[in-house]
Structures are given as C-alpha cells and as structure tokens.
Design a protein around this motif. Structure first.
Motif, PDB file in Angstrom:
ATOM      1  N   CYS A  71      26.787  35.895  35.123  1.00 21.60           N
ATOM      2  CA  CYS A  71      25.987  34.671  35.122  1.00 21.60           C
ATOM      3  C   CYS A  71      25.851  34.149  36.550  1.00 21.60           C
ATOM      4  CB  CYS A  71      26.642  33.612  34.230  1.00 21.60           C
ATOM      5  SG  CYS A  71      25.752  32.032  34.258  1.00 21.60           S
ATOM      6  N   PRO A  72      24.625  33.985  37.033  1.00 24.12           N
ATOM      7  CA  PRO A  72      24.439  33.471  38.393  1.00 24.12           C
ATOM      8  C   PRO A  72      24.808  31.992  38.533  1.00 24.12           C
ATOM      9  CG  PRO A  72      22.317  33.833  37.337  1.00 24.12           C
ATOM     10  CD  PRO A  72      23.364  34.329  36.395  1.00 24.12           C
ATOM     11  N   GLU A  73      24.909  31.278  37.410  1.00 24.47           N
ATOM     12  CA  GLU A  73      25.247  29.855  37.436  1.00 24.47           C
ATOM     13  C   GLU A  73      26.744  29.606  37.546  1.00 24.47           C
ATOM     14  OE1 GLU A  73      22.922  27.318  37.442  1.00 24.47           O
ATOM     15  OE2 GLU A  73      21.415  28.917  37.549  1.00 24.47           O
ATOM     16  N   ASP A  83      29.298  30.859  28.291  1.00 28.68           N
ATOM     17  CA  ASP A  83      30.285  29.969  28.914  1.00 28.68           C
ATOM     18  C   ASP A  83      29.681  28.646  29.375  1.00 28.68           C
ATOM     19  OD1 ASP A  83      32.075  31.992  28.442  1.00 28.68           O
ATOM     20  OD2 ASP A  83      32.536  32.380  30.551  1.00 28.68           O
ATOM     21  N   CYS A  84      28.627  28.716  30.192  1.00 32.20           N
ATOM     22  CA  CYS A  84      28.046  27.481  30.733  1.00 32.20           C
ATOM     23  C   CYS A  84      26.756  27.087  30.021  1.00 32.20           C
ATOM     24  CB  CYS A  84      27.807  27.617  32.231  1.00 32.20           C
ATOM     25  SG  CYS A  84      26.464  28.737  32.687  1.00 32.20           S
ATOM     26  N   ARG A  85      26.298  27.925  29.092  1.00 28.00           N
ATOM     27  CA  ARG A  85      25.098  27.701  28.292  1.00 28.00           C
ATOM     28  C   ARG A  85      23.797  27.692  29.105  1.00 28.00           C
ATOM     29  NH1 ARG A  85      26.680  26.575  23.111  1.00 28.00           N
ATOM     30  NH2 ARG A  85      28.740  25.703  22.861  1.00 28.00           N
ATOM     31  N   VAL A 117      29.405  38.413  31.358  1.00 27.18           N
ATOM     32  CA  VAL A 117      28.865  38.268  30.006  1.00 27.18           C
ATOM     33  C   VAL A 117      28.597  39.651  29.436  1.00 27.18           C
ATOM     34  CG1 VAL A 117      26.977  37.310  28.633  1.00 27.18           C
ATOM     35  CG2 VAL A 117      27.810  36.069  30.639  1.00 27.18           C
ATOM     36  N   ARG A 118      28.999  39.848  28.198  1.00 25.65           N
ATOM     37  CA  ARG A 118      28.785  41.118  27.498  1.00 25.65           C
ATOM     38  C   ARG A 118      28.213  40.810  26.121  1.00 25.65           C
ATOM     39  NH1 ARG A 118      33.346  45.773  26.476  1.00 25.65           N
ATOM     40  NH2 ARG A 118      32.430  46.577  24.573  1.00 25.65           N
ATOM     41  N   LYS A 119      27.068  41.445  25.785  1.00 21.99           N
ATOM     42  CA  LYS A 119      26.404  41.191  24.505  1.00 21.99           C
ATOM     43  C   LYS A 119      26.043  42.513  23.844  1.00 21.99           C
ATOM     44  CE  LYS A 119      24.655  36.671  25.609  1.00 21.99           C
ATOM     45  NZ  LYS A 119      23.608  35.712  25.341  1.00 21.99           N
ATOM     46  N   PRO A 120      26.089  42.555  22.514  1.00 24.59           N
ATOM     47  CA  PRO A 120      25.749  43.799  21.810  1.00 24.59           C
ATOM     48  C   PRO A 120      24.275  44.168  22.012  1.00 24.59           C
ATOM     49  CG  PRO A 120      26.045  41.996  20.254  1.00 24.59           C
ATOM     50  CD  PRO A 120      26.425  41.466  21.600  1.00 24.59           C
TER      51      PRO A 120
END
Length: 100
Positions: free
Chosen positions: A65-67, A36-38, A72-75
């Motif tokens: 995301c702490p920012e 989202d925020c990169r 966030v979900r990733k395989p």
C-alpha cells in the motif's frame, strides 16, 4: 493532460470496457483497496505481483500500500489471473504442472 488521465482504470474483477478486443490507449490502472488503512488505490501493473499456486487458496496477487506501507495479499480467481497477466503484471508460478 497528465499521464494518468489518458490511462485506462480497470477493476481487476471486471472485464475491460470495450470487450476482449479493445485497443489500449495507455497503461492499465488496477483498482485495489488496502484492508489496513482502507485507502482506495489505483495501481500500475509494476506495483502488483501475481503468484499462481497449485490451488485457488495458493493463487493470489499482492502489493504494498503506497499510503500506509502495509503488505497486502488478496486471492485471485481465474478471471483476475487472466486480467492481471494480460495487463503485464509480473507473475510467479509457485508450482509446475505435472507431466504425464
């Protein structure tokens, strides 16, 4: 020296430096990125969750995301599952293996 300077930084998709028998000096930090925020992040094991499902499509790791606060979900393939579990990431089994 701060607590993070003596911690090992680890990309979950790569084996730890020093090979499988390396001695850990401090807590492992996992590199991750927020879609989202990169933001490029370094997260401790307690900031990650691993869910192991019946298939590759249902096996993933997640974090907030702490920012930007995005979920966030990733395989997570077999190697990532192995590295995260060895590093102390909390794991949830979404299925139980069938018994014969």
């Amino acid at each position: 020296m701060s607590g993070t300077e003596d911690a090992r930084t680890h990309d979950a998709s790569q084996p730890p430096q020093g090979g499988p028998g390396f001695d850990r000096v401090g807590p492992v930090l996992y590199k991750a990125a927020c879609p989202d925020c990169r933001a490029r992040l370094e997260l401790h094991a307690h900031a990650l969750r691993l869910a192991i499902g019946a298939t590759r499509k249902t096996t993933f790791y997640s974090f907030t995301c702490p920012e930007c606060g995005a979920a966030v979900r990733k395989p997570a393939g077999e190697r990532i599952v192995e590295l995260l579990t060895k590093g102390g990431v909390r794991t949830l089994r979404l299925h139980t293996p069938r018994r014969s």
